[in-house]
Every structure is written in C-alpha cells, then in structure tokens.
Scaffold this motif. Structure first.
Motif, PDB file in Angstrom:
ATOM      1  N   SER A   1     -11.166  -4.796   6.098  1.00 41.10           N
ATOM      2  CA  SER A   1      -9.643  -3.564   5.945  1.00 41.10           C
ATOM      3  C   SER A   1      -9.481  -3.534   7.771  1.00 41.10           C
ATOM      4  O   SER A   1     -10.085  -3.225   8.816  1.00 41.10           O
ATOM      5  CB  SER A   1     -10.404  -1.875   5.792  1.00 41.10           C
ATOM      6  OG  SER A   1      -9.059  -1.918   5.734  1.00 41.10           O
TER       7      SER A   1
ATOM      8  N   HIS B   1     -14.104  -2.130   2.586  1.00 39.88           N
ATOM      9  CA  HIS B   1     -14.169  -3.238   3.111  1.00 39.88           C
ATOM     10  C   HIS B   1     -14.741  -3.793   4.201  1.00 39.88           C
ATOM     11  O   HIS B   1     -13.350  -3.190   4.991  1.00 39.88           O
ATOM     12  CB  HIS B   1     -12.589  -3.918   2.394  1.00 39.88           C
ATOM     13  CG  HIS B   1     -12.913  -5.471   2.200  1.00 39.88           C
ATOM     14  ND1 HIS B   1     -12.808  -6.098   3.283  1.00 39.88           N
ATOM     15  CD2 HIS B   1     -13.146  -5.808   1.119  1.00 39.88           C
ATOM     16  CE1 HIS B   1     -13.025  -7.486   2.762  1.00 39.88           C
ATOM     17  NE2 HIS B   1     -12.909  -7.177   1.709  1.00 39.88           N
TER      18      HIS B   1
ATOM     19  N   ASN C   1      -7.412  -0.190  -2.599  1.00 41.36           N
ATOM     20  CA  ASN C   1      -8.387  -0.022  -2.365  1.00 41.36           C
ATOM     21  C   ASN C   1      -9.310  -0.558  -1.850  1.00 41.36           C
ATOM     22  O   ASN C   1     -10.674  -0.902  -2.056  1.00 41.36           O
ATOM     23  CB  ASN C   1      -8.993   0.589  -3.965  1.00 41.36           C
ATOM     24  CG  ASN C   1      -8.229   1.501  -4.771  1.00 41.36           C
ATOM     25  OD1 ASN C   1      -7.769   2.091  -4.408  1.00 41.36           O
ATOM     26  ND2 ASN C   1      -7.966   0.327  -6.133  1.00 41.36           N
ATOM     27  N   LEU C   2      -9.261  -0.782  -0.181  1.00 39.48           N
ATOM     28  CA  LEU C   2      -9.844  -1.186   0.833  1.00 39.48           C
ATOM     29  C   LEU C   2     -10.876  -0.289   1.570  1.00 39.48           C
ATOM     30  O   LEU C   2     -11.182  -1.110   2.746  1.00 39.48           O
ATOM     31  CB  LEU C   2      -9.103  -2.528   1.512  1.00 39.48           C
ATOM     32  CG  LEU C   2      -7.858  -3.257   0.898  1.00 39.48           C
ATOM     33  CD1 LEU C   2      -7.495  -3.788   2.323  1.00 39.48           C
ATOM     34  CD2 LEU C   2      -9.101  -3.816   0.713  1.00 39.48           C
TER      35      LEU C   2
ATOM     36  N   GLU D   1       0.691  -1.451   0.060  1.00 36.55           N
ATOM     37  CA  GLU D   1      -0.047   0.173   0.312  1.00 36.55           C
ATOM     38  C   GLU D   1       0.930   1.075  -0.494  1.00 36.55           C
ATOM     39  O   GLU D   1       0.604   2.204  -1.133  1.00 36.55           O
ATOM     40  CB  GLU D   1      -1.227  -0.288   0.845  1.00 36.55           C
ATOM     41  CG  GLU D   1      -1.704   0.927   1.366  1.00 36.55           C
ATOM     42  CD  GLU D   1      -2.974   0.833   0.755  1.00 36.55           C
ATOM     43  OE1 GLU D   1      -3.535   2.773   1.073  1.00 36.55           O
ATOM     44  OE2 GLU D   1      -3.897   0.427  -0.018  1.00 36.55           O
TER      45      GLU D   1
END
Length: 183
Positions: free
Chosen positions: A102, A99, A95-96, A88
């Motif tokens: 995450s 989520h 792009n979590l 990351e």
C-alpha cells in the motif's frame, strides 16, 4: 457499557441515486489503466530502440532517449496517482490498510492532497520536457531543427505558469486547512 453502533439508515431514493452516481467514474479509471498499458508499450519500444542502437548513438542522443524514458515513467506515476487516489477519494475505499505494498501517501489522500500531488507531478513532467528542449536548443537555426526560439520561450512561460499554479493551489489549501482547524 459500550454504546451499540447504530445501523446505517437507508438513503432516500434521490440521495441513493446521487450517491451511486460516483460509480459512473469507474469506466474512466479503467480507461486510464488501459492508457497506462499503452505507456508501458511505448516505454519498452523506446528502451529497445536505445539498447539496439546504443553503439551508434552519441551521448546527446542517448541522453534525449533516457529523458524520454523518464518522461514516460513520470506520466505513468501521474496516472497511478490519479487512478488510485481518485478512485479512493471519489468512488470507493480500496481497503489496503494492511497490504504490504500500500502506497504511504494513500493513507492521507483527499481531494486537496491529490490536487497538490498532481500539480507537482505535472511540474516534474514539464521540467523533463523543458530540459529536453534546452538540450535541443543548440540546434536552433539549423535545418530540420525541432526547437525554435519562440518554442523555448513559450515552453518556459508555460512551465513557470505550472509552478505558479501549484504554489497557488498549495497556498489556498494551506489557508483552507487553517480555516478548517479554526472551526
């Protein structure tokens, strides 16, 4: 009126090459994922060993095996931090944001935070090793003892060095954060 966003301007070839070179780290992170798989196999092997021999082991043997399992878990946690945080931070966004699984720490990870988290994880792993050594220290002088006085001393010195290094990293990061806020 809301100003329209400017489209990103194309990078010059050398800049594009340098920026794209971050993707060379991808095989490294994939290799760490495979290494984590090896740790899963080791964990399951040790867990099976514990379960299958639990009735014949004494308390000390069980404690040492459990500490070994904890050690494997902590190393696996360290691998996750490096894989997810490093990817990351240095390669590309995951792009979590929405989520449900995450990790909380990922939302504010950067190279500085990652260094401190890694240093703390290494201290935790070193603590488990040192605890195992202290437990086995009762065997010093016995035939086939895995622990020596010199080994205990050096392991303690190394552990204290890890702690001092982590404190130094955290202090420098705090100083740098103060410098950034001052600008």
């Amino acid at each position: 009126m809301i100003p329209s966003a400017q489209p990103p301007r194309p990078l010059r070839p050398l800049s594009a090459l340098i920026f794209s070179s971050r993707w060379l780290q991808l095989p490294l992170y994939l290799g760490l994922i495979l290494a984590q798989g090896v740790y899963v196999v080791l964990f399951l092997k040790e867990l099976w060993h514990l379960i299958s021999h639990a009735s014949s082991f004494g308390e000390l043997e069980i404690m040492l095996i459990v500490l070994g399992l904890i050690d494997v878990v902590m190393i696996s946690n360290l691998l996750v931090m490096v894989i997810v945080g490093g990817y990351e931070t240095f390669v590309s966004r995951l792009n979590l944001e929405n989520h449900p699984d995450s990790p909380e720490w990922l939302s504010h990870v950067n190279a500085s935070v990652l260094k401190v988290k890694l240093a703390m994880a290494i201290i935790g792993i070193s603590s488990i090793h040192l605890l195992r050594t202290f437990i086995e220290a009762g065997d010093i002088g016995a035939p086939n003892a895995r622990v020596t006085e010199t080994g205990v001393m050096w392991q303690t010195i190394i552990h204290v060095t890890f702690i001092l290094s982590a404190m130094g990293i955290a202090y420098v990061d705090k100083l740098l954060a103060g410098t950034v806020k001052a600008h």
